[in-house]
Enzyme design. Sequence first.
Site, mmCIF file in Angstrom:
data_model
loop_
_atom_site.group_PDB
_atom_site.id
_atom_site.type_symbol
_atom_site.label_atom_id
_atom_site.label_comp_id
_atom_site.label_asym_id
_atom_site.label_seq_id
_atom_site.Cartn_x
_atom_site.Cartn_y
_atom_site.Cartn_z
ATOM 1 N N ASN A 45 43.992 45.568 40.958
ATOM 2 C CA ASN A 45 43.363 44.471 40.704
ATOM 3 C C ASN A 45 44.044 44.019 42.229
ATOM 4 O O ASN A 45 45.839 43.822 41.950
ATOM 5 C CB ASN A 45 42.923 43.953 39.915
ATOM 6 N N GLU A 47 44.511 39.836 44.016
ATOM 7 C CA GLU A 47 44.082 38.759 43.786
ATOM 8 C C GLU A 47 44.038 37.544 44.744
ATOM 9 O O GLU A 47 44.812 38.716 45.724
ATOM 10 C CB GLU A 47 44.372 38.070 43.243
ATOM 11 N N CYS A 56 38.756 44.053 42.890
ATOM 12 C CA CYS A 56 39.195 44.993 41.463
ATOM 13 C C CYS A 56 39.790 46.241 41.838
ATOM 14 O O CYS A 56 39.704 46.799 42.747
ATOM 15 C CB CYS A 56 36.929 45.002 40.484
ATOM 16 N N GLU A 58 39.036 49.137 40.841
ATOM 17 C CA GLU A 58 37.694 50.228 40.769
ATOM 18 C C GLU A 58 37.287 50.239 42.282
ATOM 19 O O GLU A 58 37.627 51.481 42.556
ATOM 20 C CB GLU A 58 37.349 49.668 39.611
ATOM 21 N N CYS A 93 33.672 46.371 35.880
ATOM 22 C CA CYS A 93 32.435 45.223 35.771
ATOM 23 C C CYS A 93 31.403 45.713 36.213
ATOM 24 O O CYS A 93 30.966 46.318 36.974
ATOM 25 C CB CYS A 93 33.262 43.967 36.557
ATOM 26 N N CYS A 96 31.340 46.714 40.367
ATOM 27 C CA CYS A 96 32.260 47.817 39.962
ATOM 28 C C CYS A 96 31.728 49.726 39.712
ATOM 29 O O CYS A 96 31.147 50.138 40.718
ATOM 30 C CB CYS A 96 33.826 47.729 39.302
HETATM 31 N N1 THU Z 1 39.467 43.494 37.280
HETATM 32 C C1 THU Z 1 39.232 44.743 38.211
HETATM 33 O O1 THU Z 1 39.571 44.940 38.680
HETATM 34 N N2 THU Z 1 38.381 45.266 37.673
HETATM 35 C C2 THU Z 1 37.659 45.061 36.501
HETATM 36 O O2 THU Z 1 36.404 45.927 36.803
HETATM 37 C C3 THU Z 1 37.040 43.669 35.709
HETATM 38 C C4 THU Z 1 38.497 42.621 36.409
HETATM 39 C C5 THU Z 1 40.224 42.602 37.734
HETATM 40 C C6 THU Z 1 39.303 41.182 38.734
HETATM 41 C C7 THU Z 1 40.437 39.941 38.349
HETATM 42 O O3 THU Z 1 41.743 40.317 39.338
HETATM 43 C C8 THU Z 1 41.200 39.947 37.132
HETATM 44 O O4 THU Z 1 40.553 41.694 36.600
HETATM 45 C C9 THU Z 1 41.025 39.236 36.010
HETATM 46 O O5 THU Z 1 38.719 39.594 36.072
#
Ligand code: THU
Length: 140
Positions: A45, A47, A56, A58, A93, A96
């Site tokens: 991920n 941000e 994310c 994935e 999520c 994804c």
């Molecule tokens: N996140 C992912 O990278 N993948 C997911 O499927 C769930 C959430 C990340 C997004 C964000 O940077 C952090 O987790 C908190 O939501």
Amino acid sequence: MDEQVKRMLMRSAMDHLGNAYAPYSGFFVSAALLTEDGSVFYGVNCENASYPSGICAERAAFSAAVSAGHRRFAAIAIVGGKQGKIEGICAPCGICRQVMREFCDPAAFLILLGTGEDDIREYTLDALLPESFGPANLGR
Ligand code: THU
């Protein structure tokens, strides 16, 4: 799929977890994506101060693989945890799951979740995204 391949994917995802860029949530996620021809692509991920601009793990992995010319995928291993400490499974999520649906056969694509090489739970995309909307709905 061979158990050793699943372990390798899980290990690979764990090995890249420290690369996650998550200064805002503090929640690190890493994904290792296996193509049907045996290549592995990684994503973490990433941000952003403008929160919705983040991506994310994935989807970062899918973007890397598709950018390298891959369209067919066999499995993805996903790990995550606060500050990179894996304490439980990290399920993908909804967005994804939908991105996986674009490129993967829901009945065959495997999503590997776990806390280590000796703790891997396996799901088909169908199980995590039932009755899904995909390319065929638009005639593709
Ligand atoms: N996140 C992912 O990278 N993948 C997911 O499927 C769930 C959430 C990340 C997004 C964000 O940077 C952090 O987790 C908190 O939501």
